[in-house]
Design a protein around this motif. Structure first.
Motif, PDB file in Angstrom:
ATOM      1  N   GLU A   1      -5.607   1.311   6.673  1.00  0.00           N
ATOM      2  CA  GLU A   1      -5.874   2.092   5.379  1.00  0.00           C
ATOM      3  C   GLU A   1      -6.942   3.226   5.437  1.00  0.00           C
ATOM      4  O   GLU A   1      -6.400   4.209   4.949  1.00  0.00           O
ATOM      5  CB  GLU A   1      -6.034   1.853   4.085  1.00  0.00           C
ATOM      6  CG  GLU A   1      -5.593   0.213   3.420  1.00  0.00           C
ATOM      7  CD  GLU A   1      -4.342   0.259   3.308  1.00  0.00           C
ATOM      8  OE1 GLU A   1      -4.317   0.841   2.202  1.00  0.00           O
ATOM      9  OE2 GLU A   1      -3.461  -0.050   3.236  1.00  0.00           O
TER      10      GLU A   1
ATOM     11  N   TYR B   1      -4.474   7.124   4.214  1.00  0.00           N
ATOM     12  CA  TYR B   1      -5.053   7.679   3.052  1.00  0.00           C
ATOM     13  C   TYR B   1      -5.151   9.709   3.492  1.00  0.00           C
ATOM     14  O   TYR B   1      -4.862  10.199   2.708  1.00  0.00           O
ATOM     15  CB  TYR B   1      -6.419   7.283   2.681  1.00  0.00           C
ATOM     16  CG  TYR B   1      -6.360   6.120   1.767  1.00  0.00           C
ATOM     17  CD1 TYR B   1      -5.258   5.003   1.883  1.00  0.00           C
ATOM     18  CD2 TYR B   1      -7.315   5.001   0.524  1.00  0.00           C
ATOM     19  CE1 TYR B   1      -5.152   4.004   0.890  1.00  0.00           C
ATOM     20  CE2 TYR B   1      -7.794   4.065   1.149  1.00  0.00           C
ATOM     21  CZ  TYR B   1      -5.996   3.358   0.261  1.00  0.00           C
ATOM     22  OH  TYR B   1      -6.199   2.116  -0.260  1.00  0.00           O
TER      23      TYR B   1
ATOM     24  N   THR C   1       0.439   6.568  -6.622  1.00  0.00           N
ATOM     25  CA  THR C   1      -0.699   7.285  -7.198  1.00  0.00           C
ATOM     26  C   THR C   1      -0.704   8.960  -7.481  1.00  0.00           C
ATOM     27  O   THR C   1      -0.987   9.390  -7.564  1.00  0.00           O
ATOM     28  CB  THR C   1      -2.376   6.518  -6.416  1.00  0.00           C
ATOM     29  OG1 THR C   1      -2.300   5.496  -6.845  1.00  0.00           O
ATOM     30  CG2 THR C   1      -3.346   7.171  -6.784  1.00  0.00           C
TER      31      THR C   1
ATOM     32  N   SER D   1       0.839  -1.379  -0.388  1.00  0.00           N
ATOM     33  CA  SER D   1       0.442   0.282   0.162  1.00  0.00           C
ATOM     34  C   SER D   1       0.939   1.056  -0.490  1.00  0.00           C
ATOM     35  O   SER D   1       0.674   2.139  -0.521  1.00  0.00           O
ATOM     36  CB  SER D   1      -1.319   0.299   1.224  1.00  0.00           C
ATOM     37  OG  SER D   1      -1.711   0.977   0.931  1.00  0.00           O
TER      38      SER D   1
ATOM     39  N   PHE E   1      -6.931  12.285  -5.856  1.00  0.00           N
ATOM     40  CA  PHE E   1      -7.054  10.830  -5.138  1.00  0.00           C
ATOM     41  C   PHE E   1      -7.164  10.170  -4.564  1.00  0.00           C
ATOM     42  O   PHE E   1      -7.174   9.259  -5.110  1.00  0.00           O
ATOM     43  CB  PHE E   1      -5.220  11.298  -4.242  1.00  0.00           C
ATOM     44  CG  PHE E   1      -4.741  10.821  -2.820  1.00  0.00           C
ATOM     45  CD1 PHE E   1      -4.182   9.264  -3.274  1.00  0.00           C
ATOM     46  CD2 PHE E   1      -5.025  10.355  -2.028  1.00  0.00           C
ATOM     47  CE1 PHE E   1      -3.738   8.553  -2.464  1.00  0.00           C
ATOM     48  CE2 PHE E   1      -4.790   9.900  -1.000  1.00  0.00           C
ATOM     49  CZ  PHE E   1      -4.192   8.778  -1.351  1.00  0.00           C
ATOM     50  N   TRP E   2      -8.447  10.570  -3.933  1.00  0.00           N
ATOM     51  CA  TRP E   2      -9.162  10.553  -2.640  1.00  0.00           C
ATOM     52  C   TRP E   2     -10.764   9.831  -3.891  1.00  0.00           C
ATOM     53  O   TRP E   2     -11.185   8.607  -3.335  1.00  0.00           O
ATOM     54  CB  TRP E   2      -9.298  11.332  -1.967  1.00  0.00           C
ATOM     55  CG  TRP E   2      -8.877  11.337  -1.303  1.00  0.00           C
ATOM     56  CD1 TRP E   2      -8.170  10.461  -0.037  1.00  0.00           C
ATOM     57  CD2 TRP E   2      -9.043  12.659   0.074  1.00  0.00           C
ATOM     58  NE1 TRP E   2      -7.646  11.297   0.868  1.00  0.00           N
ATOM     59  CE2 TRP E   2      -7.881  12.311   0.768  1.00  0.00           C
ATOM     60  CE3 TRP E   2      -9.406  13.907   0.183  1.00  0.00           C
ATOM     61  CZ2 TRP E   2      -7.854  12.950   2.200  1.00  0.00           C
ATOM     62  CZ3 TRP E   2      -9.333  14.954   1.148  1.00  0.00           C
ATOM     63  CH2 TRP E   2      -8.607  14.522   2.690  1.00  0.00           C
TER      64      TRP E   2
ATOM     65  N   ILE F   1       0.437   4.154  -2.827  1.00  0.00           N
ATOM     66  CA  ILE F   1      -0.579   5.112  -2.749  1.00  0.00           C
ATOM     67  C   ILE F   1       0.706   6.649  -3.134  1.00  0.00           C
ATOM     68  O   ILE F   1       0.535   7.106  -3.665  1.00  0.00           O
ATOM     69  CB  ILE F   1      -0.332   5.215  -1.437  1.00  0.00           C
ATOM     70  CG1 ILE F   1      -1.574   4.702  -0.805  1.00  0.00           C
ATOM     71  CG2 ILE F   1      -0.893   6.635  -1.028  1.00  0.00           C
ATOM     72  CD1 ILE F   1      -2.651   4.350  -1.215  1.00  0.00           C
TER      73      ILE F   1
ATOM     74  N   GLY G   1      -2.752  12.144   2.486  1.00  0.00           N
ATOM     75  CA  GLY G   1      -3.445  12.939   1.770  1.00  0.00           C
ATOM     76  C   GLY G   1      -3.332  14.197   2.598  1.00  0.00           C
ATOM     77  O   GLY G   1      -2.950  15.125   0.889  1.00  0.00           O
TER      78      GLY G   1
ATOM     79  N   ARG H   1      -8.842   6.381  -5.437  1.00  0.00           N
ATOM     80  CA  ARG H   1      -8.598   5.293  -3.984  1.00  0.00           C
ATOM     81  C   ARG H   1     -10.108   5.309  -3.902  1.00  0.00           C
ATOM     82  O   ARG H   1     -10.780   3.689  -3.155  1.00  0.00           O
ATOM     83  CB  ARG H   1      -8.462   6.044  -2.814  1.00  0.00           C
ATOM     84  CG  ARG H   1      -6.673   6.129  -2.352  1.00  0.00           C
ATOM     85  CD  ARG H   1      -6.546   5.219  -2.417  1.00  0.00           C
ATOM     86  NE  ARG H   1      -6.383   4.156  -3.718  1.00  0.00           N
ATOM     87  CZ  ARG H   1      -5.239   3.402  -4.384  1.00  0.00           C
ATOM     88  NH1 ARG H   1      -5.555   2.229  -3.219  1.00  0.00           N
ATOM     89  NH2 ARG H   1      -5.432   2.746  -5.759  1.00  0.00           N
TER      90      ARG H   1
END
Length: 234
Positions: free
Chosen positions: A125, A129, A50, A43, A60-61, A47, A133, A64
Protein backbone atom coordinates in the motif's frame (compact mmCIF):
# COMPACT_ATOMS: atom_id res chain seq x y z
CA UNK A 1 -10.12 -14.09 10.35
CA UNK A 2 -10.68 -17.82 9.76
CA UNK A 3 -7.71 -18.03 7.42
CA UNK A 4 -5.37 -16.22 9.76
CA UNK A 5 -6.31 -18.09 12.91
CA UNK A 6 -7.13 -21.59 11.65
CA UNK A 7 -5.13 -22.94 8.66
CA UNK A 8 -2.17 -20.60 9.13
CA UNK A 9 -1.70 -21.83 12.69
CA UNK A 10 -2.52 -25.48 12.09
CA UNK A 11 0.52 -27.68 12.73
CA UNK A 12 2.21 -29.71 10.03
CA UNK A 13 1.19 -33.36 10.51
CA UNK A 14 3.43 -35.02 13.06
CA UNK A 15 4.67 -31.76 14.59
CA UNK A 16 3.74 -30.22 17.89
CA UNK A 17 1.63 -27.09 17.70
CA UNK A 18 2.33 -24.30 20.22
CA UNK A 19 -1.15 -22.83 19.80
CA UNK A 20 -3.24 -25.80 20.85
CA UNK A 21 -4.96 -26.58 17.54
CA UNK A 22 -5.21 -30.27 16.69
CA UNK A 23 -7.68 -30.28 13.82
CA UNK A 24 -6.42 -30.02 10.22
CA UNK A 25 -8.60 -27.74 8.11
CA UNK A 26 -9.65 -28.14 4.46
CA UNK A 27 -7.46 -26.58 1.78
CA UNK A 28 -10.44 -24.43 0.75
CA UNK A 29 -9.80 -22.27 3.81
CA UNK A 30 -6.70 -21.01 2.03
CA UNK A 31 -8.88 -19.24 -0.54
CA UNK A 32 -9.55 -16.64 2.10
CA UNK A 33 -6.10 -15.24 1.33
CA UNK A 34 -7.62 -13.77 -1.82
CA UNK A 35 -9.37 -11.31 0.46
CA UNK A 36 -6.12 -9.35 0.28
CA UNK A 37 -6.67 -8.88 -3.43
CA UNK A 38 -10.17 -7.58 -2.79
CA UNK A 39 -8.60 -5.20 -0.27
CA UNK A 40 -6.28 -3.85 -2.99
CA UNK A 41 -9.24 -3.40 -5.36
CA UNK A 42 -11.09 -1.39 -2.71
CA UNK A 43 -7.91 0.62 -2.16
CA UNK A 44 -7.76 1.56 -5.85
CA UNK A 45 -11.34 2.84 -5.63
CA UNK A 46 -10.78 4.80 -2.42
CA UNK A 47 -7.44 6.32 -3.39
CA UNK A 48 -8.70 7.69 -6.71
CA UNK A 49 -11.73 9.10 -4.91
CA UNK A 50 -9.49 10.71 -2.28
CA UNK A 51 -7.10 12.21 -4.84
CA UNK A 52 -9.94 13.85 -6.74
CA UNK A 53 -11.11 15.48 -3.50
CA UNK A 54 -7.67 16.78 -2.50
CA UNK A 55 -6.31 20.18 -3.42
CA UNK A 56 -2.67 19.11 -3.46
CA UNK A 57 -0.33 16.20 -2.85
CA UNK A 58 0.48 17.09 0.77
CA UNK A 59 -3.21 16.96 1.64
CA UNK A 60 -3.47 13.51 0.08
CA UNK A 61 -0.54 12.08 2.02
CA UNK A 62 -1.72 13.72 5.24
CA UNK A 63 -5.17 12.15 4.82
CA UNK A 64 -3.65 8.72 4.22
CA UNK A 65 -1.34 9.07 7.21
CA UNK A 66 -4.13 10.23 9.53
CA UNK A 67 -6.47 7.51 8.31
CA UNK A 68 -4.12 4.53 8.62
CA UNK A 69 -1.00 5.12 10.67
CA UNK A 70 -2.41 5.75 14.19
CA UNK A 71 -4.51 2.57 14.03
CA UNK A 72 -1.57 0.63 12.58
CA UNK A 73 0.76 1.83 15.33
CA UNK A 74 -1.66 0.73 18.05
CA UNK A 75 -2.10 -2.67 16.37
CA UNK A 76 1.66 -3.06 15.95
CA UNK A 77 2.48 -2.30 19.58
CA UNK A 78 -0.38 -4.48 20.81
CA UNK A 79 0.87 -7.35 18.66
CA UNK A 80 4.38 -6.98 20.05
CA UNK A 81 3.15 -6.80 23.63
CA UNK A 82 1.05 -9.94 23.33
CA UNK A 83 3.54 -11.87 21.23
CA UNK A 84 6.50 -11.12 23.50
CA UNK A 85 4.68 -11.90 26.73
CA UNK A 86 2.31 -14.74 25.83
CA UNK A 87 3.51 -16.08 22.50
CA UNK A 88 6.04 -18.85 21.77
CA UNK A 89 9.65 -17.94 20.94
CA UNK A 90 9.07 -18.06 17.20
CA UNK A 91 6.51 -15.26 17.43
CA UNK A 92 8.48 -12.83 19.55
CA UNK A 93 9.79 -9.61 18.02
CA UNK A 94 13.17 -7.97 18.45
CA UNK A 95 13.83 -4.25 18.85
CA UNK A 96 14.91 -4.19 15.21
CA UNK A 97 11.60 -5.76 14.15
CA UNK A 98 9.62 -3.17 16.12
CA UNK A 99 11.59 -0.16 14.86
CA UNK A 100 11.40 -1.42 11.30
CA UNK A 101 7.67 -1.95 11.69
CA UNK A 102 7.18 1.58 12.96
CA UNK A 103 8.82 2.94 9.81
CA UNK A 104 6.77 0.60 7.55
CA UNK A 105 10.03 -0.33 5.81
CA UNK A 106 10.54 -3.82 7.23
CA UNK A 107 11.33 -5.53 3.88
CA UNK A 108 14.12 -3.01 3.22
CA UNK A 109 15.89 -3.47 6.56
CA UNK A 110 18.30 -6.37 6.77
CA UNK A 111 17.59 -8.77 9.59
CA UNK A 112 14.14 -7.34 10.32
CA UNK A 113 10.90 -9.26 10.01
CA UNK A 114 7.26 -8.27 10.34
CA UNK A 115 5.99 -8.48 13.91
CA UNK A 116 2.99 -10.17 12.30
CA UNK A 117 3.06 -11.60 8.80
CA UNK A 118 -0.17 -9.90 7.76
CA UNK A 119 1.52 -6.48 7.82
CA UNK A 120 3.23 -7.19 4.48
CA UNK A 121 0.23 -5.66 2.71
CA UNK A 122 0.97 -2.24 4.17
CA UNK A 123 4.33 -2.08 2.40
CA UNK A 124 2.51 -2.71 -0.87
CA UNK A 125 0.00 0.00 0.00
CA UNK A 126 2.80 2.43 0.86
CA UNK A 127 4.41 1.98 -2.55
CA UNK A 128 1.02 2.41 -4.20
CA UNK A 129 0.47 5.70 -2.36
CA UNK A 130 3.91 6.98 -3.33
CA UNK A 131 3.54 5.95 -6.96
CA UNK A 132 0.06 7.34 -7.55
CA UNK A 133 0.80 10.41 -5.43
CA UNK A 134 3.79 11.36 -7.57
CA UNK A 135 1.75 10.75 -10.73
CA UNK A 136 -1.00 12.98 -9.37
CA UNK A 137 1.54 15.71 -8.62
CA UNK A 138 3.02 15.47 -12.13
CA UNK A 139 -0.11 15.00 -14.23
CA UNK A 140 -3.10 16.40 -12.32
CA UNK A 141 -6.31 15.74 -14.21
CA UNK A 142 -4.53 13.38 -16.60
CA UNK A 143 -3.91 10.97 -13.75
CA UNK A 144 -5.92 8.09 -15.21
CA UNK A 145 -4.04 8.23 -18.51
CA UNK A 146 -0.70 8.49 -16.70
CA UNK A 147 -1.61 5.52 -14.50
CA UNK A 148 -2.38 3.37 -17.53
CA UNK A 149 0.99 4.31 -19.03
CA UNK A 150 2.74 3.25 -15.81
CA UNK A 151 0.87 -0.06 -15.79
CA UNK A 152 1.85 -0.65 -19.42
CA UNK A 153 5.49 0.15 -18.62
CA UNK A 154 5.49 -2.21 -15.64
CA UNK A 155 4.08 -5.03 -17.75
CA UNK A 156 6.63 -4.36 -20.50
CA UNK A 157 9.45 -4.68 -17.97
CA UNK A 158 7.86 -7.85 -16.64
CA UNK A 159 7.65 -9.43 -20.11
CA UNK A 160 11.15 -8.36 -21.12
CA UNK A 161 12.52 -9.68 -17.85
CA UNK A 162 10.81 -13.03 -18.43
CA UNK A 163 11.70 -13.41 -22.11
CA UNK A 164 15.30 -12.24 -21.78
CA UNK A 165 15.75 -13.95 -18.40
CA UNK A 166 16.84 -10.67 -16.86
CA UNK A 167 15.99 -10.78 -13.18
CA UNK A 168 16.79 -7.08 -12.76
CA UNK A 169 13.91 -6.06 -15.02
CA UNK A 170 11.47 -8.32 -13.20
CA UNK A 171 12.69 -6.96 -9.87
CA UNK A 172 12.24 -3.38 -11.07
CA UNK A 173 8.73 -4.16 -12.25
CA UNK A 174 7.84 -5.97 -9.03
CA UNK A 175 9.74 -3.86 -6.51
CA UNK A 176 9.35 -0.32 -7.79
CA UNK A 177 6.11 -0.66 -9.73
CA UNK A 178 4.33 -3.39 -7.66
CA UNK A 179 3.51 -5.23 -10.89
CA UNK A 180 1.70 -8.17 -9.28
CA UNK A 181 -0.88 -5.91 -7.68
CA UNK A 182 -1.33 -3.28 -10.37
CA UNK A 183 -4.25 -5.27 -11.86
CA UNK A 184 -6.11 -5.00 -8.54
CA UNK A 185 -5.49 -1.31 -7.94
CA UNK A 186 -6.39 -0.62 -11.58
CA UNK A 187 -9.64 -2.56 -11.32
CA UNK A 188 -10.56 -0.54 -8.24
CA UNK A 189 -9.92 2.67 -10.14
CA UNK A 190 -12.10 1.35 -12.98
CA UNK A 191 -14.90 0.73 -10.48
CA UNK A 192 -14.59 4.30 -9.23
CA UNK A 193 -14.82 5.71 -12.75
CA UNK A 194 -17.83 3.51 -13.45
CA UNK A 195 -19.45 4.78 -10.25
CA UNK A 196 -18.80 8.32 -11.48
CA UNK A 197 -20.35 7.38 -14.86
CA UNK A 198 -17.10 8.05 -16.68
CA UNK A 199 -17.64 5.00 -18.83
CA UNK A 200 -14.77 5.61 -21.24
CA UNK A 201 -12.19 5.76 -18.46
CA UNK A 202 -13.83 2.82 -16.69
CA UNK A 203 -13.64 0.66 -19.80
CA UNK A 204 -10.02 1.61 -20.51
CA UNK A 205 -8.96 0.89 -16.92
CA UNK A 206 -10.93 -2.36 -16.86
CA UNK A 207 -9.24 -3.61 -20.02
CA UNK A 208 -5.86 -2.54 -18.65
CA UNK A 209 -6.59 -4.48 -15.46
CA UNK A 210 -7.42 -7.63 -17.43
CA UNK A 211 -4.35 -7.30 -19.67
CA UNK A 212 -1.97 -6.72 -16.76
CA UNK A 213 -3.48 -9.62 -14.83
CA UNK A 214 -2.97 -11.92 -17.83
CA UNK A 215 0.72 -10.98 -17.82
CA UNK A 216 1.60 -10.80 -14.12
CA UNK A 217 -0.56 -13.76 -13.05
CA UNK A 218 -0.09 -16.06 -16.02
CA UNK A 219 1.53 -18.75 -13.87
CA UNK A 220 -1.02 -18.58 -11.04
CA UNK A 221 -3.14 -21.50 -9.92
CA UNK A 222 -6.56 -22.09 -11.47
CA UNK A 223 -8.17 -21.07 -8.17
CA UNK A 224 -6.59 -17.62 -8.52
CA UNK A 225 -8.07 -17.20 -11.99
CA UNK A 226 -11.52 -18.25 -10.77
CA UNK A 227 -11.44 -15.86 -7.81
CA UNK A 228 -10.24 -12.96 -9.94
CA UNK A 229 -12.88 -13.66 -12.58
CA UNK A 230 -15.53 -13.44 -9.87
CA UNK A 231 -14.06 -10.17 -8.56
CA UNK A 232 -13.98 -8.74 -12.08
CA UNK A 233 -17.59 -9.75 -12.70
CA UNK A 234 -18.76 -8.16 -9.44
Amino acid sequence: VLVHFLPNWTPVPGEENPFGYRQPFPAAFGYGAYGVHLFFIVSGFVILLTLERCQHLIEFWFRRFARLYPAYLVALLLTVAIGNTLGPAGYQSSVTDVLAGITLLTPLIQGARHVDGVYWTLFVELRFYLLIGVLYWLTGRRLVLAWMMVVAAAMLLWVLGSVADMAQLRQASSGLLIAQYLPHFTLGMACYCRWQRRDGAALALGLMSIASYAIAWSQAAVSAHVVHAVLLTL
